[in-house]
Structure formats: C-alpha cells, structure tokens
Design an enzyme around this catalytic site. Sequence first.
Site, PDB file in Angstrom:
ATOM      1  N   CYS A 215       0.799  -1.615   0.008  1.00 32.66           N
ATOM      2  CA  CYS A 215      -0.019   0.000   0.149  1.00 32.66           C
ATOM      3  C   CYS A 215       0.729   1.333   0.004  1.00 32.66           C
ATOM      4  CB  CYS A 215      -0.736   0.141   1.067  1.00 32.66           C
ATOM      5  SG  CYS A 215      -1.939  -1.374   1.235  1.00 32.66           S
TER       6      CYS A 215
ATOM      7  N   CYS B  75       1.844   1.432  11.347  1.00 28.17           N
ATOM      8  CA  CYS B  75       2.182   0.009  11.434  1.00 28.17           C
ATOM      9  C   CYS B  75       3.518   0.519   9.984  1.00 28.17           C
ATOM     10  CB  CYS B  75       1.181  -0.465   9.869  1.00 28.17           C
ATOM     11  SG  CYS B  75       1.533  -1.383   8.672  1.00 28.17           S
TER      12      CYS B  75
HETATM   13  N1  SAH Z   1      -2.521  -5.679   6.193  1.00 29.74           N
HETATM   14  C1  SAH Z   1      -4.169  -5.104   7.232  1.00 29.74           C
HETATM   15  C2  SAH Z   1      -3.817  -4.604   8.151  1.00 29.74           C
HETATM   16  C3  SAH Z   1      -2.676  -4.290   8.567  1.00 29.74           C
HETATM   17  S1  SAH Z   1      -2.734  -2.373   8.706  1.00 29.74           S
HETATM   18  C4  SAH Z   1      -5.234  -3.660   6.741  1.00 29.74           C
HETATM   19  O1  SAH Z   1      -4.726  -3.632   6.109  1.00 29.74           O
HETATM   20  O2  SAH Z   1      -6.382  -3.428   7.206  1.00 29.74           O
HETATM   21  C5  SAH Z   1      -3.209  -1.545   9.910  1.00 29.74           C
HETATM   22  C6  SAH Z   1      -4.451  -0.373   9.348  1.00 29.74           C
HETATM   23  O3  SAH Z   1      -2.791   0.754   9.395  1.00 29.74           O
HETATM   24  C7  SAH Z   1      -4.623  -0.591   8.089  1.00 29.74           C
HETATM   25  O4  SAH Z   1      -6.144   0.937   8.162  1.00 29.74           O
HETATM   26  C8  SAH Z   1      -3.684   0.599   7.104  1.00 29.74           C
HETATM   27  O5  SAH Z   1      -4.305   1.410   5.834  1.00 29.74           O
HETATM   28  C9  SAH Z   1      -3.415   1.946   8.361  1.00 29.74           C
HETATM   29  N2  SAH Z   1      -1.816   2.417   8.081  1.00 29.74           N
HETATM   30  C10 SAH Z   1      -1.083   2.285   7.068  1.00 29.74           C
HETATM   31  N3  SAH Z   1      -0.533   3.399   7.624  1.00 29.74           N
HETATM   32  C11 SAH Z   1      -0.673   3.515   8.104  1.00 29.74           C
HETATM   33  C12 SAH Z   1      -0.592   5.372   8.568  1.00 29.74           C
HETATM   34  N4  SAH Z   1       0.827   5.769   8.319  1.00 29.74           N
HETATM   35  N5  SAH Z   1      -0.776   6.416   9.214  1.00 29.74           N
HETATM   36  C13 SAH Z   1      -2.235   5.582   9.361  1.00 29.74           C
HETATM   37  N6  SAH Z   1      -2.952   4.815   9.476  1.00 29.74           N
HETATM   38  C14 SAH Z   1      -1.706   3.484   8.651  1.00 29.74           C
END
Ligand code: SAH
Length: 346
Positions: free
Chosen positions: A116, A336
């Site tokens: 992502c 994350c």
């Molecule tokens: N793969 C799973 C779980 C891990 S990420 C998922 O996509 O839900 C957990 C959450 O943190 C997800 O909603 C993701 O989009 C979010 N996330 C990732 N990086 C982030 C950031 N820098 N700030 C805030 N949320 C973030």
Amino acid sequence: MLIMDIRETSSKQLIAFLQQHNERSFRAKQLQDWLWKKNVTSFEEMINIPKNLQETLKESFSFLQTEICKEVVSFDKTTKFLFRLFDNEQIEGVLIPSHNRVTACISSQVGCPLKCTFCATGTLGLKRQLHFWEIIDQYVLMNRRAEKLFGISISNIVFMGMGEPLMNYDNVFKAINIMTAPDGNGISPSRITLSTVGIPEKIRKLADDGFKANLALSLHTADNDKRTLLIPANQIYTLEELTKALQYYVEKTNQRITIEYLLLNNINDSLEDAKKLCLFCKVFPVKINIIEYNATETQFQSSTPEKKAAFTAYLETKNLIVNVRQSRGKDIAAACGQLVAKTVLR
Ligand code: SAH
C-alpha cells in the site's frame, strides 16, 4: 532433522508421546494449561511436571522464543515494541492506553506483501508468515508489560500491526481461537478486531468458519480507481467483489463491519469522496472510523482539520456512525511498520 515446537503438537500427538514414554495421559492437559492458559516460555516453569519428564520434553521438542528487543514510549504513553523472533526476523506491536483500557496492536506477518503506497510496512515486502504461537507471543509479552506499565491487562486486541491477517488465515484464525478459548486466554471475541485490506474469498471463509471477533475493512476510499492507486491489491479484489463478500458476511454473521478511512490531504477527503463513501456504506450496517495519517516517508499528508471536520459532518448528516480516531504515538513512529522499517533499513 528439524524438531517440532512443543506448541505445534495436537492433544492427540501429546498423548501419544506421553504413552510412548510411559507417562500418564493427564499430563497432556497439564502441559496444555502451561502453554495456553499460563503462557510459560520454558519447560522449567511447568512446576507440576516431574523433572525427568521436563528433560524428556526438552530433548524431544523445541520451545522457540520470541523476545522484546526494543521498547519506545511516546509522550502520550503509547508504547511500541520491537520483537525478535527465533530466526532473528523482527516484527512490531504497540500498546495504546486510554482511560481504563489498553489496546494491543499486533502483527500477523513478517513484513507485508501488499505494498500500500501510504504504508511503511509496504516497503519491507513479505519476509515470512508468523506461526500462530508467534501471534500469541506478542499478546503474552505485551500483556506482561501492560500490567507493569499501566497496572492493567490488555483489554482489546487489534490486528493492525504488520501484515495482512487474511493472507495468513490459518495461523491468525488459530491464534484467535486459542486467545478466546475458555481453556486458553479466555478473551471475549468482541474485544478482538481483525483489520483487512479486504480479500473477498477470505471474508466469505471467515463467515463460513463461524468467526466471532470483529471485522474491520481498510477501505480508505470508495472510488475504485483511487483505491487501486493507494492499495494495489484493489486491482484484483475490486470494490464490487468486496461489496458482495461483505454482504455475504453480514448476512451470515449478523455483525456490523467497521470501515477504516485514512484521511489523506487532497486525495480522498473531498465532499465528493464523502458521498461515495456513503453510497458504499448503504448496503450493510457499518461503523466508520476516520483515521488520522501518521506521517511516514511517503508523498502523503494528513488532511487539514477543516476538511476533516467537513468530511465527518457530511457523514453524520447521513446518519452514519462515525468515530474520529486521533493519531497516537506520532513521536515514536507508531504507525504500521515504521519501527521495523527504521531499524532494518537503516
Ligand atoms: N493489512 C491490514 C492490517 C494492517 S494495517 C489492513 O490493511 O487493514 C492496519 C491499518 O493501519 C490499516 O487500516 C492501514 O491502512 C493503516 N495504516 C497504515 N499505515 C498508516 C499510517 N502511516 N498512518 C495511519 N494508518 C496507517
């Protein structure tokens, strides 16, 4: 030859092992209590198991260790943990205290295959799957720290650390089963949330398998093309397929779905975006969590307070349940994958 970890053994295998060594089979239950209820990390701690049996077990099984190798505390008391796994790989977990509860954020994979574009874990790629007991280890180790640091046990668990839980389905499912079992940790499933990017066939499988915990979807935009830019996996698991799978899930489980929406400046925070989100949420019962972006080394920025307020207000006029989540642990890179990304890639 690789020896099996004691936690990979089934009751049946344990009983057979005990019989082979002329031991009584009730020891199997005692062993499982030590492993899953009392969560010891060595055979020596199993004090009602005779010393000679402890030795036999030690010679026959491994008991691989997960350790906390770094702990970073934020001004808001959010505490981030870096875990070292038995093979020196690293994962992260976070404890988030608030009022009289502590939420533990745990990882489901070492790294993540999803890439992502806004996420720090995405830069790591997938190293390997976590074993179900490594998922439980994070809970056990952080629970001990929660009791020391905040004087209370972990009250909630969210699978929002590194990795995509539905891409490590069996281990995540098994870990949740053990953590919620009365003869395991006895945590109520309503206190556990699995967060996913949304894999339609796995969401259906959760419903078919009688999943009892909460399901959260990282939607972040209800526009299919935009979502593919943020979440490349959306190209395969389109919003249309996802909607059908979520409808199936809701019909089967009768559960409300949590929609996570990360507000990114000038990307997904216009009124047009809010309208699309409302349309997406029309077909099943949802609760929307607006998440503040925890800035990482990407091109994205958090929405302005004004845009966030307008976006939220619009959703509320449509009678949707909306929670605005403040970013926690900003100063310690609590989002994350950030800690591992910094430690490993430096
Ligand atoms: N793969 C799973 C779980 C891990 S990420 C998922 O996509 O839900 C957990 C959450 O943190 C997800 O909603 C993701 O989009 C979010 N996330 C990732 N990086 C982030 C950031 N820098 N700030 C805030 N949320 C973030």
